[in-house]
Design an enzyme around this catalytic site. Structure first.
Site, PDB file in Angstrom:
ATOM      1  N   ASN A 150       0.795  -1.307   0.024  1.00  0.00           N
ATOM      2  CA  ASN A 150      -0.083  -0.077  -0.122  1.00  0.00           C
ATOM      3  C   ASN A 150       1.028   1.378  -0.011  1.00  0.00           C
ATOM      4  O   ASN A 150       0.531   2.389  -0.716  1.00  0.00           O
ATOM      5  CB  ASN A 150      -0.908   0.150   1.148  1.00  0.00           C
ATOM      6  CG  ASN A 150      -0.317  -0.147   2.529  1.00  0.00           C
ATOM      7  OD1 ASN A 150       0.775  -0.452   2.488  1.00  0.00           O
ATOM      8  ND2 ASN A 150      -1.201   0.362   3.534  1.00  0.00           N
ATOM      9  N   GLU A 246       4.119  -4.310  12.380  1.00  0.00           N
ATOM     10  CA  GLU A 246       3.296  -3.085  12.256  1.00  0.00           C
ATOM     11  C   GLU A 246       2.034  -3.861  11.270  1.00  0.00           C
ATOM     12  O   GLU A 246       2.167  -4.014  10.120  1.00  0.00           O
ATOM     13  CB  GLU A 246       3.935  -2.344  11.381  1.00  0.00           C
ATOM     14  CG  GLU A 246       5.191  -1.664  11.914  1.00  0.00           C
ATOM     15  CD  GLU A 246       4.889  -0.852  12.955  1.00  0.00           C
ATOM     16  OE1 GLU A 246       3.676  -0.171  13.458  1.00  0.00           O
ATOM     17  OE2 GLU A 246       5.909  -0.497  13.884  1.00  0.00           O
ATOM     18  N   CYS A 280      -3.091   1.811   6.844  1.00  0.00           N
ATOM     19  CA  CYS A 280      -3.304   1.029   7.721  1.00  0.00           C
ATOM     20  C   CYS A 280      -3.980   1.874   8.837  1.00  0.00           C
ATOM     21  O   CYS A 280      -4.509   1.614   9.760  1.00  0.00           O
ATOM     22  CB  CYS A 280      -2.035   0.540   8.483  1.00  0.00           C
ATOM     23  SG  CYS A 280      -0.813   1.584   8.447  1.00  0.00           S
TER      24      CYS A 280
HETATM   25  P1  NDP Z   1       0.445  -9.237   3.703  1.00  0.00           P
HETATM   26  O1  NDP Z   1       0.271  -9.728   5.291  1.00  0.00           O
HETATM   27  O2  NDP Z   1      -0.518  -9.894   2.947  1.00  0.00           O
HETATM   28  O3  NDP Z   1       1.963  -9.102   3.221  1.00  0.00           O
HETATM   29  C1  NDP Z   1       2.717  -8.398   3.892  1.00  0.00           C
HETATM   30  C2  NDP Z   1       4.341  -8.877   3.278  1.00  0.00           C
HETATM   31  O4  NDP Z   1       4.359 -10.170   3.924  1.00  0.00           O
HETATM   32  C3  NDP Z   1       4.183  -9.010   1.867  1.00  0.00           C
HETATM   33  O5  NDP Z   1       5.505  -8.706   1.402  1.00  0.00           O
HETATM   34  C4  NDP Z   1       3.888 -10.420   1.791  1.00  0.00           C
HETATM   35  O6  NDP Z   1       4.430 -10.796   0.377  1.00  0.00           O
HETATM   36  C5  NDP Z   1       5.006 -11.111   2.885  1.00  0.00           C
HETATM   37  N1  NDP Z   1       4.224 -12.348   3.082  1.00  0.00           N
HETATM   38  C6  NDP Z   1       3.152 -12.992   3.128  1.00  0.00           C
HETATM   39  N2  NDP Z   1       3.289 -14.238   3.357  1.00  0.00           N
HETATM   40  C7  NDP Z   1       4.221 -14.345   4.320  1.00  0.00           C
HETATM   41  C8  NDP Z   1       4.920 -15.278   5.092  1.00  0.00           C
HETATM   42  N3  NDP Z   1       4.215 -16.565   5.249  1.00  0.00           N
HETATM   43  N4  NDP Z   1       6.154 -15.122   5.757  1.00  0.00           N
HETATM   44  C9  NDP Z   1       6.595 -13.929   5.427  1.00  0.00           C
HETATM   45  N5  NDP Z   1       6.178 -13.060   4.511  1.00  0.00           N
HETATM   46  C10 NDP Z   1       4.966 -13.241   4.115  1.00  0.00           C
HETATM   47  O7  NDP Z   1      -0.319  -7.688   3.655  1.00  0.00           O
HETATM   48  P2  NDP Z   1      -0.394  -6.893   2.515  1.00  0.00           P
HETATM   49  O8  NDP Z   1       0.748  -6.868   1.635  1.00  0.00           O
HETATM   50  O9  NDP Z   1      -1.799  -7.421   1.999  1.00  0.00           O
HETATM   51  O10 NDP Z   1      -0.583  -5.327   3.213  1.00  0.00           O
HETATM   52  C11 NDP Z   1      -2.008  -4.811   3.792  1.00  0.00           C
HETATM   53  C12 NDP Z   1      -2.068  -4.897   5.188  1.00  0.00           C
HETATM   54  O11 NDP Z   1      -0.875  -4.337   5.869  1.00  0.00           O
HETATM   55  C13 NDP Z   1      -3.141  -4.463   5.880  1.00  0.00           C
HETATM   56  O12 NDP Z   1      -3.671  -5.151   6.911  1.00  0.00           O
HETATM   57  C14 NDP Z   1      -2.390  -3.125   6.447  1.00  0.00           C
HETATM   58  O13 NDP Z   1      -3.281  -2.748   7.646  1.00  0.00           O
HETATM   59  C15 NDP Z   1      -1.179  -3.529   7.001  1.00  0.00           C
HETATM   60  N6  NDP Z   1      -0.311  -2.451   7.094  1.00  0.00           N
HETATM   61  C16 NDP Z   1      -0.025  -1.858   8.285  1.00  0.00           C
HETATM   62  C17 NDP Z   1       0.908  -0.922   8.521  1.00  0.00           C
HETATM   63  C18 NDP Z   1       1.212  -0.431   9.777  1.00  0.00           C
HETATM   64  O14 NDP Z   1       2.193   0.430   9.884  1.00  0.00           O
HETATM   65  N7  NDP Z   1       0.697  -0.927  10.888  1.00  0.00           N
HETATM   66  C19 NDP Z   1       1.179  -0.011   7.361  1.00  0.00           C
HETATM   67  C20 NDP Z   1       0.749  -0.399   6.010  1.00  0.00           C
HETATM   68  C21 NDP Z   1       0.000  -1.710   5.863  1.00  0.00           C
HETATM   69  P3  NDP Z   1       3.514 -10.984  -0.816  1.00  0.00           P
HETATM   70  O15 NDP Z   1       2.830  -9.630  -1.143  1.00  0.00           O
HETATM   71  O16 NDP Z   1       4.485 -11.231  -2.070  1.00  0.00           O
HETATM   72  O17 NDP Z   1       2.513 -12.067  -0.747  1.00  0.00           O
END
Ligand code: NDP
Length: 538
Positions: A150, A246, A280
């Site tokens: 995002n 996060e 988020c």
């Molecule tokens: P995901 O949890 O789907 O993915 C986050 C990252 O983790 C991606 O790089 C993803 O890879 C990777 N990933 C997926 N599966 C695994 C695993 N088993 N082990 C290690 N890494 C893994 O989140 P999104 O990308 O969909 O992001 C949206 C979410 O992030 C929302 O819930 C949002 O609220 C949160 N967010 C929180 C923030 C904060 O500061 N608190 C800021 C921004 C977002 P891949 O995409 O390649 O699957």
């Protein structure tokens, strides 16, 4: 050819295809690195980190500031890339991703030395015994950063800069939806002169992230969903690798009867719909006092209808772009449909934007909502603002806290005093009074959640401290005297220890001073015993 067919082909070819969600067109490709390559990259990072840790803050800052210069020179190109990979307007990529990171780069380049300088600890009465304590902050080694789609530039780049300034090497795994933006971060630092081992960007999918945790890094900085965050924590626990998580949010906004209603309405619309609601810290629930509810709701509806929705690139006046993926858009549709089934009403929006062919969802205002609805409980992560009418401050606080999330919240009132008092009753990592969403953009302030919104902090001094190992160095400046609590024990020692419990442990020097005669006798006893031993040995 459908995107799905292309995905399958890319999978076979060990590549990710990056699409523009506004047009559905391919932008470029990136490799899916293998588990072996991940492990090799971590080893390479470890080797490179040794000399980096030995460099001064000034030398590290020079590289960061050179990278900053490149970012500034290539701002338009970078913003366009972010816009095409995520669907957000170019102008928003500049305001929400580039401005904050340019600021963060200069801040940590200039301030990390001061923020991490050794700290003397006041050790009270032990200081009177000639001892000193300091904390020194040592780099962790290799930091693994796993980031979402995002804010594909601002989130990882901020953590990269902090980790590097703290003397670490970084291995970054960007989201599979935004690999090209991730690679661009690596490219900028490489051209700034950073050793390639110190920042490696590994593109891939979730398995690549999992492989990074297993490869044995010294800390994981993870930003993403709660579900993945739990998997990350579980996997990191196997090697006791520390993690910062996060995670998601369901951030409430409370508008009280004494709020500036017009400003609050503008804030609600920006807070809920910027980045197509995919932040988020987006405003995901709004609680408005009944005395100003009608005016507030009319105003947010009017402002929402005035928003222009369009492709993010080539339209400087587009307010709201595409959503980043069809998957996310489907979640939004499910939440709205669940709310409507349970009695909510749509005042504007509530459907895909028909006039645009990509993944566009119209900015949506819902009323007559309650906490039985998914839209009030789970992260929607889309352009939907549910507004609920409340009767009192206490009711608003109770509802705001009725959530498993606790990332940010906002309170709107003309009384700053009242705002601060309410802020402290809300369970969220950041509570803003008369502001929404934006504090991730302030490099100096900590960012992180309570409850299931995560643990640990990023940004600010607290965030920087997550990227170092505090080491306590304790020095006894009078090395010739033995401590009174050492061997050997004796009836005299026992009397002194009881005295220490009663007097020294009060923390009061006057009380301790009453023990001085006993302490001196104990020292003499120690020495007499040593002298005797020496004589016997002769
Ligand atoms: P995901 O949890 O789907 O993915 C986050 C990252 O983790 C991606 O790089 C993803 O890879 C990777 N990933 C997926 N599966 C695994 C695993 N088993 N082990 C290690 N890494 C893994 O989140 P999104 O990308 O969909 O992001 C949206 C979410 O992030 C929302 O819930 C949002 O609220 C949160 N967010 C929180 C923030 C904060 O500061 N608190 C800021 C921004 C977002 P891949 O995409 O390649 O699957």
């Amino acid at each position: 050819m459908s995107a799905q067919t292309l995905d399958i082909r890319a999978e076979q070819a060990k590549e990710i295809i990056s699409y523009d969600p506004g047009t559905g067109k391919e932008i470029g490709r990136a490799p899916i690195v293998t588990d072996e390559e991940v492990a090799e990259s971590v080893k390479r990072a470890r080797r490179a980190q040794v000399s980096w840790a030995g460099q001064s803050f000034h030398e590290r800052a020079r590289i960061v500031m050179r990278a900053r210069r490149i970012v500034l020179d290539e701002m338009e190109e970078i913003a366009l890339l972010i816009s095409r990979e995520t669907g957000k307007p170019v102008v928003e990529a500049i305001s929400m991703e580039l401005v904050p990171t340019l600021d963060l780069m200069q801040f940590f380049a200039r301030r990390s030395r001061k923020l991490l300088r050794p700290q003397k600890i006041n050790i009270g009465q032990y200081g009177l015994m000639g001892r000193t304590s300091r904390i020194v902050y040592k780099p962790l080694g290799v930091v693994g950063i796993i980031s979402p789609w995002n804010f594909p530039w601002a989130i990882p780049l901020g953590e990269v800069v902090m980790a590097l300034m703290a003397g670490n090497a970084v291995v970054l795994k960007p989201s599979e939806l935004t690999p090209l933006t991730g690679l661009k971060i690596g490219d900028v630092f490489r051209r700034a002169g950073l050793d390639e081992g110190l920042l490696q960007v590994l593109t891939g999918d979730g398995r690549t992230g999992a492989a990074l945790i297993e490869a044995g890094v010294d800390k994981i900085m993870f930003t993403g969903s709660v579900a993945t965050g739990k998997r990350v924590a579980e996997s990191a626990a196997k090697t006791l690798t520390p993690v910062v998580l996060e995670l998601g949010g369901k951030d409430p906004m409370i508008v009280l009867e004494d709020a500036d209603v017009e400003t609050a309405a503008s804030a609600a619309v920006w807070g809920a719909f910027s980045n197509s609601g995919q932040a988020c810290a987006s405003v995901e629930r709004c609680y408005v006092h009944e005395s100003v509810a009608q005016k507030f709701i009319e105003s947010v509806v009017e402002k929402t209808r005035a928003l222009k929705q369009n492709l993010g690139a080539g339209n400087e006046d587009a307010d709201v772009g595409a959503m980043s993926s069809e998957r996310q858009l489907n979640i939004v549709e499910e939440h709205v449909s669940d709310a409507l089934k349970r009695g909510a009403r749509v005042l504007t929006g509530g459907r895909r934007a028909d006039s645009l062919s990509g993944s566009f969802y119209e900015p949506t205002i819902l009323v007559d909502v309650d906490h039985t609805m998914t839209v009030m409980r789970e992260e929607t992560f889309g352009p939907v603002l549910p507004v609920m009418i409340i009767k009192s401050e206490d009711e608003a606080i109770r509802l705001a806290n009725d959530s498993r999330f606790g990332l940010t919240a906002s309170v709107w009132t003309k009384s700053v005093r009242r705002g601060r008092a309410i802020a402290e009753r809300i369970e969220a990592g950041t509570v803003m009074v008369n502001e929404v969403l934006y504090t991730h953009g302030i490099a100096q302030t900590p960012w992180g959640g309570m409850k299931q919104s995560g643990m640990g902090r990023t940004h600010g001094r607290l965030g920087l401290l997550e990227l170092v190992m505090p080491q306590h160095v304790h020095v006894n400046r009078i090395p010739r005297l033995r401590d009174m609590w050492w061997f050997s024990y004796s009836p005299r020692a026992a009397r002194l220890f009881r005295g220490l419990a009663r007097r020294f442990a009060t923390g009061n020097v006057l009380q301790t001073s009453l023990l001085l005669p006993q302490m001196i006798r104990r020292l003499i006893e120690h020495h007499e015993k040593t002298d005797r031993k020496n004589r016997d040995a002769r």
